[in-house]
Write a protein that holds these residues in place. Structure first.
Motif, PDB file in Angstrom:
ATOM      1  N   ASP A  62       4.845   2.544  -8.541  1.00 55.67           N
ATOM      2  CA  ASP A  62       5.168   1.918  -7.259  1.00 55.67           C
ATOM      3  C   ASP A  62       6.369   2.605  -6.608  1.00 55.67           C
ATOM      4  O   ASP A  62       7.143   1.967  -5.888  1.00 55.67           O
ATOM      5  CB  ASP A  62       5.465   0.431  -7.453  1.00 55.67           C
ATOM      6  N   ARG A 102      -5.470   2.338   2.361  1.00 60.99           N
ATOM      7  CA  ARG A 102      -5.103   0.983   2.794  1.00 60.99           C
ATOM      8  C   ARG A 102      -4.052   1.035   3.890  1.00 60.99           C
ATOM      9  O   ARG A 102      -4.064   0.210   4.810  1.00 60.99           O
ATOM     10  CB  ARG A 102      -4.588   0.181   1.603  1.00 60.99           C
ATOM     11  N   ASP A 147      -1.347   4.166  -1.723  1.00 66.63           N
ATOM     12  CA  ASP A 147      -2.738   3.954  -1.310  1.00 66.63           C
ATOM     13  C   ASP A 147      -2.845   4.232   0.184  1.00 66.63           C
ATOM     14  O   ASP A 147      -2.810   3.320   1.010  1.00 66.63           O
ATOM     15  CB  ASP A 147      -3.170   2.525  -1.637  1.00 66.63           C
ATOM     16  N   HIS A 200       2.519   1.970  -3.451  1.00 64.75           N
ATOM     17  CA  HIS A 200       1.585   2.423  -4.484  1.00 64.75           C
ATOM     18  C   HIS A 200       0.793   3.653  -4.054  1.00 64.75           C
ATOM     19  O   HIS A 200      -0.148   4.052  -4.743  1.00 64.75           O
ATOM     20  CB  HIS A 200       0.640   1.287  -4.866  1.00 64.75           C
ATOM     21  N   ALA A 258       0.828  -1.208   0.000  1.00 66.97           N
ATOM     22  CA  ALA A 258       0.000   0.000   0.000  1.00 66.97           C
ATOM     23  C   ALA A 258       0.861   1.257   0.000  1.00 66.97           C
ATOM     24  O   ALA A 258       0.561   2.234  -0.698  1.00 66.97           O
ATOM     25  CB  ALA A 258      -0.927  -0.011   1.214  1.00 66.97           C
TER      26      ALA A 258
END
Length: 296
Positions: free
Chosen positions: A149, A93, A90, A88, A85
């Motif tokens: 990423d 998350r 996020d 990336h 997470a």
């Protein structure tokens, strides 16, 4: 250690897949046999959900080895989820893993980590205005390379800039002065671009110290052979375990639920203590488990 954790997680996940596909079809003795059967994506998803329900976090299992393996796999998956997470970007998350880490930190005696995670969770969801909370979430991570990423923690970028400022472009000898470092610090990015431009013009294509990802096939093979030999992921009732692992998640949850507030180590020592040692002070703000679950 980071790579070791990921390799252990990969090996255990592959072994769990081997056990499950063989249980469903004895003809699939290996994952290669399963792959050769060309399963549909829907079947793979269904098996994945079954794996989580059957092999992860089973502290009540009557098989000691299976119980230990399920707890280890649960913590490994939590770490892998957090890393993926973060890489990336996020942040949603990332934030959803915080509560699990609070329980783990409470169990191992890292009360300050648990305290700060609870504090930021509470403030983001119940204290800060929505605009400020969104701004904080959007600036927790940064992406210096722009790759999908390539997200990193902001303090990682700060340390990288410190390396360039103090070491790479910090001069040497009698010219290495504090005033020079301060004067050149705004030009670090310019120095980097000029450096890269020269390397590109002279076709120095191997200028990077970064290497290709290591080939872990042989490492995973050894690990998988050992797992297959001992079969920790195959539930065998009444099988004893040499060591009974602690369930940090649930025991940490119990500690959090049975304390009046989130405990913090006294400011005198400035360090966390081992579990059961020292006296903890209560924070001015008390946040219990119900508040955290409401924030989910």
């Amino acid at each position: 250690m980071h790579d070791l954790i990921h390799q252990c997680a990969d090996g255990r996940m592959l072994d769990v897949w081997r056990v499950e596909v063989n249980r469903r079809n004895p003809g699939h003795a290996t994952l290669e046999d399963f792959a050769s059967s060309t399963p549909t994506w829907e079947a793979i998803e269904a098996i994945s959900l079954s794996l989580v329900a059957s092999y992860v976090d089973k502290p009540a299992s009557q098989d000691g080895d299976f119980r230990n393996a399920s707890l280890v796999l649960g913590r490994l998956l939590l770490y892998v989820e957090l890393c993926h997470a973060m890489k990336h970007g996020d942040i949603g998350r990332v934030e959803r893993t915080f509560l699990h880490w609070v329980f783990v930190f409470k169990k191992v005696g890292k009360h300050k980590y648990a305290t700060e995670l609870v504090r930021i969770m509470n403030e983001l969801n119940h204290v800060y205005p929505p605009g400020l909370a969104r701004a904080i979430r959007l600036n927790w991570l940064c992406n210096p390379t722009g790759k999908p990423d390539g997200f990193r923690a902001v303090d990682w970028l700060v340390e990288l800039m410190n390396l360039f400022t103090k070491v790479v472009y910090g001069s040497s000898g009698y010219t290495r002065t504090f005033q020079l470092i301060i004067k050149q610090s705004p030009l670090i990015e310019l120095f980097r671009k000029v450096h890269t431009l020269f390397q590109d013009n002279f076709h120095l294509v191997h200028r990077s110290v970064r290497h290709a990802p290591p080939d872990t096939a042989s490492t995973l093979k050894v690990l998988l052979d050992e797992l297959k030999k001992h079969n920790p992921h195959m539930c065998t009732p009444n099988r004893p375990a040499e060591v009974k692992l602690e369930d940090h998640l649930r025991e940490g949850m119990y500690i959090l639920q049975t304390t009046t507030g989130i405990a913090r180590e006294t400011e005198v020592t400035g360090t966390d203590t081992e579990e059961g040692q020292g006296e903890d002070e209560e924070l001015d703000i008390e946040v219990d488990i119900d508040d955290l679950e409401a924030a989910e």
